[in-house]
Design a protein around this motif. Structure first.
Motif, PDB file in Angstrom:
ATOM      1  N   VAL A 157       0.844  -1.187   0.000  1.00 25.29           N
ATOM      2  CA  VAL A 157       0.000   0.000   0.000  1.00 25.29           C
ATOM      3  C   VAL A 157       0.885   1.244   0.000  1.00 25.29           C
ATOM      4  CG1 VAL A 157      -1.733   1.272   1.308  1.00 25.29           C
ATOM      5  CG2 VAL A 157      -1.798  -1.235   1.233  1.00 25.29           C
ATOM      6  N   SER A 204       2.359   4.689   0.851  1.00 24.79           N
ATOM      7  CA  SER A 204       2.338   5.479   2.075  1.00 24.79           C
ATOM      8  C   SER A 204       3.058   6.790   1.805  1.00 24.79           C
ATOM      9  CB  SER A 204       2.992   4.722   3.224  1.00 24.79           C
ATOM     10  OG  SER A 204       4.341   4.479   2.943  1.00 24.79           O
ATOM     11  N   CYS A 207       6.451   4.886   8.476  1.00 30.01           N
ATOM     12  CA  CYS A 207       5.167   4.270   8.119  1.00 30.01           C
ATOM     13  C   CYS A 207       5.261   2.750   7.998  1.00 30.01           C
ATOM     14  CB  CYS A 207       4.636   4.869   6.823  1.00 30.01           C
ATOM     15  SG  CYS A 207       3.932   6.521   7.050  1.00 30.01           S
ATOM     16  N   THR A 214      -1.733   4.247  10.657  1.00 28.15           N
ATOM     17  CA  THR A 214      -1.988   3.789   9.292  1.00 28.15           C
ATOM     18  C   THR A 214      -2.833   4.799   8.515  1.00 28.15           C
ATOM     19  OG1 THR A 214      -3.767   2.387  10.165  1.00 28.15           O
ATOM     20  CG2 THR A 214      -1.705   1.303   9.617  1.00 28.15           C
ATOM     21  N   CYS A 225      -0.466   7.537   7.389  1.00 27.55           N
ATOM     22  CA  CYS A 225       0.391   7.064   6.307  1.00 27.55           C
ATOM     23  C   CYS A 225      -0.354   6.851   4.991  1.00 27.55           C
ATOM     24  CB  CYS A 225       1.078   5.765   6.714  1.00 27.55           C
ATOM     25  SG  CYS A 225       2.279   5.993   8.040  1.00 27.55           S
ATOM     26  N   SER A 226      -1.656   6.646   5.040  1.00 26.80           N
ATOM     27  CA  SER A 226      -2.394   6.328   3.820  1.00 26.80           C
ATOM     28  C   SER A 226      -3.072   7.525   3.164  1.00 26.80           C
ATOM     29  CB  SER A 226      -3.441   5.251   4.113  1.00 26.80           C
ATOM     30  OG  SER A 226      -4.414   5.752   5.001  1.00 26.80           O
ATOM     31  N   ASP A 227      -2.987   8.687   3.783  1.00 29.14           N
ATOM     32  CA  ASP A 227      -3.656   9.863   3.239  1.00 29.14           C
ATOM     33  C   ASP A 227      -2.664  11.018   3.139  1.00 29.14           C
ATOM     34  OD1 ASP A 227      -5.170  12.536   3.652  1.00 29.14           O
ATOM     35  OD2 ASP A 227      -6.760  11.112   3.107  1.00 29.14           O
TER      36      ASP A 227
END
Length: 84
Positions: A18, A20, A27, A36, A39-41
């Motif tokens: 995914v 990051s 992350c 998380t 790190c994902s946005d």
């Protein structure tokens, strides 16, 4: 030959992870829902970086670094990490 296949599979799977964004922490070691999410946005990650920058300025501008660090740890536990 088996070892080469294992390395190849690991490399391919690692590249599919995914995406990051840069955050104020590693992350790859994100453990909590909050981490998380950061790190994902990208936008949230950018805000996290801004928060880190402000924290570093505060550390430089205070005479009581230990109290500020203790307050930060308390905020992480009692405010940030309870968000869901």
């Amino acid at each position: 030959m088996l070892k080469i296949m294992q390395i190849l599979i690991f490399t391919v799977l690692s590249s599919l992870s995914v995406s990051s964004y840069s955050a104020s922490f590693n992350c790859a070691k994100a453990a909590s829902w909050v981490e998380t999410t950061i790190c994902s946005d990208k936008q949230v990650s950018d805000l996290d970086e801004l928060l880190l920058s402000s924290y570093k300025k505060a550390l430089k501008g205070t005479a009581d670094v230990n109290s500020l660090k203790a307050a930060q740890r308390n905020w992480l536990k009692s405010v940030r990490d309870v968000c869901k």
